[in-house]
Motif scaffolding. Structure first.
Motif, PDB file in Angstrom:
ATOM      1  N   GLU A  68       0.681  -1.213   0.080  1.00  8.22           N
ATOM      2  CA  GLU A  68       0.081   0.058   0.023  1.00  8.22           C
ATOM      3  C   GLU A  68       0.942   1.398  -0.112  1.00  8.22           C
ATOM      4  O   GLU A  68       0.655   2.353  -0.680  1.00  8.22           O
ATOM      5  CB  GLU A  68      -0.833   0.092   1.257  1.00  8.22           C
ATOM      6  CG  GLU A  68      -2.029   1.207   1.233  1.00  8.22           C
ATOM      7  CD  GLU A  68      -2.813   0.932   2.406  1.00  8.22           C
ATOM      8  OE1 GLU A  68      -3.260   2.044   3.011  1.00  8.22           O
ATOM      9  OE2 GLU A  68      -3.129  -0.213   2.865  1.00  8.22           O
ATOM     10  N   SER A  69       1.789   1.182   0.545  1.00 12.12           N
ATOM     11  CA  SER A  69       2.849   2.356   0.646  1.00 12.12           C
ATOM     12  C   SER A  69       3.421   2.727  -0.389  1.00 12.12           C
ATOM     13  O   SER A  69       3.759   3.893  -0.785  1.00 12.12           O
ATOM     14  CB  SER A  69       3.931   2.392   1.829  1.00 12.12           C
ATOM     15  OG  SER A  69       4.623   1.017   1.635  1.00 12.12           O
ATOM     16  N   VAL A  70       3.836   1.501  -1.311  1.00  9.77           N
ATOM     17  CA  VAL A  70       4.539   1.854  -2.464  1.00  9.77           C
ATOM     18  C   VAL A  70       3.430   2.701  -3.588  1.00  9.77           C
ATOM     19  O   VAL A  70       3.683   3.409  -4.220  1.00  9.77           O
ATOM     20  CB  VAL A  70       5.171   0.626  -3.099  1.00  9.77           C
ATOM     21  CG1 VAL A  70       5.462   0.743  -4.610  1.00  9.77           C
ATOM     22  CG2 VAL A  70       6.201   0.257  -2.275  1.00  9.77           C
ATOM     23  N   GLN A  71       2.084   2.136  -3.376  1.00 10.22           N
ATOM     24  CA  GLN A  71       1.032   2.648  -4.091  1.00 10.22           C
ATOM     25  C   GLN A  71       0.784   4.257  -3.711  1.00 10.22           C
ATOM     26  O   GLN A  71       0.709   4.983  -4.771  1.00 10.22           O
ATOM     27  CB  GLN A  71      -0.297   1.727  -3.841  1.00 10.22           C
ATOM     28  CG  GLN A  71      -0.275   0.466  -4.245  1.00 10.22           C
ATOM     29  CD  GLN A  71      -1.563  -0.186  -3.955  1.00 10.22           C
ATOM     30  OE1 GLN A  71      -2.779   0.506  -4.246  1.00 10.22           O
ATOM     31  NE2 GLN A  71      -1.631  -1.160  -3.085  1.00 10.22           N
ATOM     32  N   VAL A  72       1.057   4.414  -2.485  1.00 12.69           N
ATOM     33  CA  VAL A  72       0.824   5.767  -2.351  1.00 12.69           C
ATOM     34  C   VAL A  72       1.969   6.714  -2.925  1.00 12.69           C
ATOM     35  O   VAL A  72       1.625   7.806  -3.401  1.00 12.69           O
ATOM     36  CB  VAL A  72       0.820   6.052  -0.600  1.00 12.69           C
ATOM     37  CG1 VAL A  72       0.864   7.692  -0.351  1.00 12.69           C
ATOM     38  CG2 VAL A  72      -0.321   5.465  -0.176  1.00 12.69           C
ATOM     39  N   ARG A  73       3.206   6.230  -2.846  1.00 10.84           N
ATOM     40  CA  ARG A  73       4.206   7.049  -3.484  1.00 10.84           C
ATOM     41  C   ARG A  73       4.243   7.123  -4.845  1.00 10.84           C
ATOM     42  O   ARG A  73       4.452   8.418  -5.302  1.00 10.84           O
ATOM     43  CB  ARG A  73       5.779   6.265  -3.144  1.00 10.84           C
ATOM     44  CG  ARG A  73       6.912   7.103  -3.401  1.00 10.84           C
ATOM     45  CD  ARG A  73       8.042   6.340  -3.360  1.00 10.84           C
ATOM     46  NE  ARG A  73       8.198   5.217  -4.348  1.00 10.84           N
ATOM     47  CZ  ARG A  73       8.808   4.052  -3.892  1.00 10.84           C
ATOM     48  NH1 ARG A  73       9.036   3.584  -2.791  1.00 10.84           N
ATOM     49  NH2 ARG A  73       8.732   3.153  -4.861  1.00 10.84           N
ATOM     50  N   GLU A  74       3.448   6.124  -5.500  1.00 12.27           N
ATOM     51  CA  GLU A  74       3.619   6.302  -7.022  1.00 12.27           C
ATOM     52  C   GLU A  74       2.465   7.371  -7.388  1.00 12.27           C
ATOM     53  O   GLU A  74       2.554   8.170  -8.070  1.00 12.27           O
ATOM     54  CB  GLU A  74       3.307   4.852  -7.694  1.00 12.27           C
ATOM     55  CG  GLU A  74       4.297   3.925  -7.394  1.00 12.27           C
ATOM     56  CD  GLU A  74       4.117   2.687  -7.861  1.00 12.27           C
ATOM     57  OE1 GLU A  74       2.989   2.382  -7.793  1.00 12.27           O
ATOM     58  OE2 GLU A  74       5.079   1.482  -8.274  1.00 12.27           O
ATOM     59  N   LEU A  75       1.417   7.421  -6.569  1.00  4.47           N
ATOM     60  CA  LEU A  75       0.235   8.227  -6.854  1.00  4.47           C
ATOM     61  C   LEU A  75       0.690   9.577  -6.480  1.00  4.47           C
ATOM     62  O   LEU A  75       0.295  10.424  -7.048  1.00  4.47           O
ATOM     63  CB  LEU A  75      -0.941   7.913  -5.677  1.00  4.47           C
ATOM     64  CG  LEU A  75      -1.720   6.512  -6.326  1.00  4.47           C
ATOM     65  CD1 LEU A  75      -2.604   6.365  -5.354  1.00  4.47           C
ATOM     66  CD2 LEU A  75      -2.356   6.924  -7.690  1.00  4.47           C
ATOM     67  N   ALA A  76       1.355   9.894  -5.411  1.00  2.00           N
ATOM     68  CA  ALA A  76       1.788  11.189  -5.098  1.00  2.00           C
ATOM     69  C   ALA A  76       2.885  11.777  -6.030  1.00  2.00           C
ATOM     70  O   ALA A  76       2.802  12.873  -6.375  1.00  2.00           O
ATOM     71  CB  ALA A  76       2.622  11.180  -3.828  1.00  2.00           C
ATOM     72  N   GLN A  77       3.574  10.807  -6.350  1.00  2.00           N
ATOM     73  CA  GLN A  77       4.699  11.581  -7.562  1.00  2.00           C
ATOM     74  C   GLN A  77       4.081  11.627  -8.888  1.00  2.00           C
ATOM     75  O   GLN A  77       4.359  12.569  -9.431  1.00  2.00           O
ATOM     76  CB  GLN A  77       5.630  10.066  -7.860  1.00  2.00           C
ATOM     77  CG  GLN A  77       7.053  10.347  -8.683  1.00  2.00           C
ATOM     78  CD  GLN A  77       8.069   9.582  -8.217  1.00  2.00           C
ATOM     79  OE1 GLN A  77       8.362   9.109  -7.452  1.00  2.00           O
ATOM     80  NE2 GLN A  77       8.308   9.134  -9.543  1.00  2.00           N
TER      81      GLN A  77
END
Length: 715
Positions: A68-77
């Motif tokens: 989930e945290s990697v998904q957040v990083r990709e969405l934020a980026q």
């Protein structure tokens, strides 16, 4: 019925025709000019890329793919100008001036200018009141978004951090911090520590080699093998990095294992060659050596590769590529051992003993001292069994209380800019400020998500929702924890936040990435251990054709591994000896340690198991006598195991001198593991088990012998 004298004389030459490895070794001698030529071309080709290995390899990859945290990083980026966990935070502080003063504003403008024109950086956000400007207005945080992968962002920080810190003046301090800057500074400190340790370990290794072989020429051969493996591995990793990002840690571990295993393999081969040389010409001696010791080396190499291959299951790029680095080093060292080393030995012939020390001329492959030790163990097996098992169990018991977590900021030196910036943010904004949790949620749920997040225990502040810049239906919130990002309670805070927020909300940020990675490592640990144990047993079973001793060899390797982790718990979690070793305990072992170190320690343990049991089986095949297998097995392999262990312990313990904690952990844990394994297991417990099991150690049912390939270690 008594056996013929020829079979009982383990020193007598044997007329049996060479097997496949023996014929291959003889071919290397016959065509040695071709072998030298091919290796020279390979080393020139790979060596041309090798010098760039530490600047070419990737710096991050510490994430759980698909989390989930990697998904957040990709969405934020993608949707928020790169304001993700990989963004660079530049802390600007003045004791006398406030953020609004002209001098500080000019410094902020200069900082922003550093990022201009570099496509790896996204939007630059100046310090914002109530969010990134401290209550006393003396500290501000400029955010440069991440517009590239985490690995590329670490390299981007490498390129600009000196320019950023150079903007500091007498009255204004500038520190790049954040996750990308952390890995940048840590990789530098780690690289420096590894190089310093290698510079110490090489002369120590050479001294041990000279003592072990008694000949300068023979002592130099393991180092030749190691250099060839290192150069090839470095160049290979640089080329592989063009296909997929490889962690810089891969080379660090490759350096360590190329040195340790290269010396192990060369010791075993060269010692056997010097003995075989007394019975014939160099070509025949190489054939005999490769037919016996060569098989053990191949089996050992396969065991190491199989153990490390299990780590590839863990969905963390950094962990996987570290395993790849070691596997590549082991492969090159193994290929060099089976091709280059036989060719060199065939060319040297009797000159392998040149420049010998006086005692070496009286030295035989069968060590009288280890033969006498084998006799002692044969006469009094139970006391030694009870004492060695008791020590190992006592050392292993603390592992039941072992705690693991991802490294904290303390893994970088106190004077590193990232740590200074981190501590300044904590002092000005609160303990949890350096580790903000990021929440990405559909815009319709943003307000309710912010309200709910602010009620979760352990969350001190939630920033107002920020709408996506590209017009997509997302909002980004920052939830600031009330505790340090490495605090034990962060796991509970993250768990509660995810449980109480709407299902549409995703929670990430640097602390969440660490915790998600830790969870993945914990989940895969039993799987990795199970695969390593099963495959290790199968390889021993195939090689030895004896289920009991294959099982015992696997179990005792597990016992020494558990004891090594028990010692690690006492040192790195509880802090025993921390003042002597020069570190502040974190209260836990670094999270990637159990998975990765288990594979490494078990691989090394099986290395010695193979050397001892292959030699013992060779003598059992010759004599049919379990006592001869135990005593002569120890007499012919004990000196090699002792010398190889001394080298490994010296190599690994040099890393205890490192300042960064992870290399210190690595060196001490591996060094203790080798120390325990070589002396308590291989030179005491395993020979005692051979004594107690007698013929049963080597028994195999008829159906199993029909199924397994026929492998013989006698010549």
């Amino acid at each position: 019925m008594p056996l013929p004298d020829a079979l009982l004389d383990t020193e007598a030459p044997h007329a049996a025709s060479p097997g496949m490895l023996g014929r291959a070794g003889a071919a290397m001698v016959t065509h040695r000019k071709w072998v030298f030529g091919v290796w020279l071309l390979a080393l020139i080709a790979l060596g041309s890329a090798a010098p760039t290995v530490f600047t070419s390899l990737a710096g991050a990859g510490w994430q759980a793919n698909g989390s989930e945290s990697v998904q957040v990083r990709e969405l934020a980026q993608q949707h928020f100008g790169g304001n993700s966990s990989a963004a660079v935070q530049v802390v600007v502080h003045s004791d006398t001036a406030s953020i609004g003063d002209a001098a500080v504003q000019q410094t902020l403008a200069d900082v922003a200018a550093v990022f201009d024109g570099d496509s790896r950086f996204g939007d630059v956000v100046m310090p914002q009141p109530g969010m990134t400007i401290s209550p006393d207005s003396h500290t501000g945080i400029l955010i440069a978004g991440a517009n590239a992968s985490t690995d590329e962002m670490v390299k981007a920080v490498d390129d600009v951090k000196d320019e950023l810190t150079a903007l500091s003046t007498d009255g204004i301090e500038v520190y790049p911090t954040g996750s990308s800057a952390l890995w940048s500074d840590f990789n530098v400190a780690n690289h420096d520590a590894m190089i310093a340790a290698e510079l110490i370990s090489w002369p120590v290794t050479l001294a041990i080699m000279v003592l072990a072989f008694g000949s300068l020429v023979a002592a130099g051969l393991p180092l030749l093998l190691t250099v060839a493996g290192l150069v090839a591995s470095a160049g290979g990793l640089v080329l592989l990095n063009e296909v997929t990002p490889i962690s810089v840690w891969a080379m660090n571990f490759a350096m360590m294992f190329a040195l340790a295993l290269g010396i192990d393999y060369a010791l075993f081969i060269v010692a056997r060659f010097r003995d075989a040389l007394r019975h014939g010409d160099p070509r025949a001696a190489v054939a005999e050596t490769m037919d016996t010791a060569g098989k053990a080396v191949v089996l050992s190499g396969l065991t190491v590769l199989v153990s490390l291959s299990a780590v590839l299951l863990v969905p963390a790029p950094a962990v996987r590529t570290m395993a790849v680095g070691i596997m590549m080093a082991v492969t090159f060292v193994l290929v060099a051992t089976m091709t280059l080393l036989p060719a060199v030995l065939g060319a040297l012939g009797p000159k392998v003993n040149a420049a010998s020390l006086p005692y070496a001329k009286r030295q035989h492959h069968r060590s009288p001292k280890f033969a006498a030790w084998g006799e002692v163990l044969h006469k009094h097996p139970w006391p030694f069994a009870v004492v060695s098992v008791g020590i190992l169990i006592a050392l292993a018991l603390p592992v039941l209380g072992l705690k693991v977590a991802m490294p904290s900021i303390t893994v970088v030196p106190e004077d590193a800019p990232v740590r200074q910036g981190y501590e300044l943010v904590q002092a000005q904004f609160g303990d949890g400020a350096p580790g903000a949790l990021q929440i990405v949620v559909p815009s319709a749920d943003a307000e309710s998500t912010a309200a709910t997040a602010s009620t979760v225990d352990g969350i001190s502040m939630v920033t107002p929702p920020q709408q996506a810049q590209d017009g997509s239906d997302y909002a980004l919130l920052q939830a600031i924890p009330a505790v340090d990002p490495s605090d034990e309670s962060m796991g509970t805070i993250l768990q509660d936040l995810r449980a109480e927020l709407p299902r549409s909300a995703l929670v990430g940020g640097a602390p969440a990435e660490n915790l998600d990675l830790q969870q993945a490592l914990n989940d895969y640990l039993p799987i990795v251990i199970g695969i390593i144990l099963v495959l290790g047993f199968v390889l021993l079973l195939v090689a030895l054709q004896a289920p009991l001793i294959a099982l015992l060899g696997t179990v005792v390797s597990l016992l020494s591994t558990a004891a090594a982790f028990g010692v690690a718990k006492l040192i790195f979690q509880d802090g025993h000896g921390s003042s002597l070793l020069g570190f502040t305990p974190q209260g836990f072992l670094d999270g990637w340690g159990p998975v990765f170190f288990f594979a490494m320690i078990f691989a090394i343990a099986m290395d010695y198991t193979v050397f001892l049991l292959a030699t013992a089986k060779e003598h059992y095949e010759r004599s049919g006598d379990p006592k001869a297998a135990q005593v002569d097995g120890l007499a012919h392999s004990g000196r090699v195991i002792f010398a190889a262990a001394a080298v490994m312990v010296a190599v690994f313990f040099t890393f205890a001198l490192s300042d960064p904690l992870p290399p210190k952990e690595m060196g001490i844990i591996l060094g203790v593991a080798v120390l325990l394994d070589a002396f308590l297991i291989r030179l005491i417990l395993l020979p005692v088990l051979l004594r107690l099991s007698g013929h049963g150690a080597w028994w195999s049912p008829a159906w199993l012998r029909r199924v397994l390939p026929s492998i013989s270690f006698s010549h």
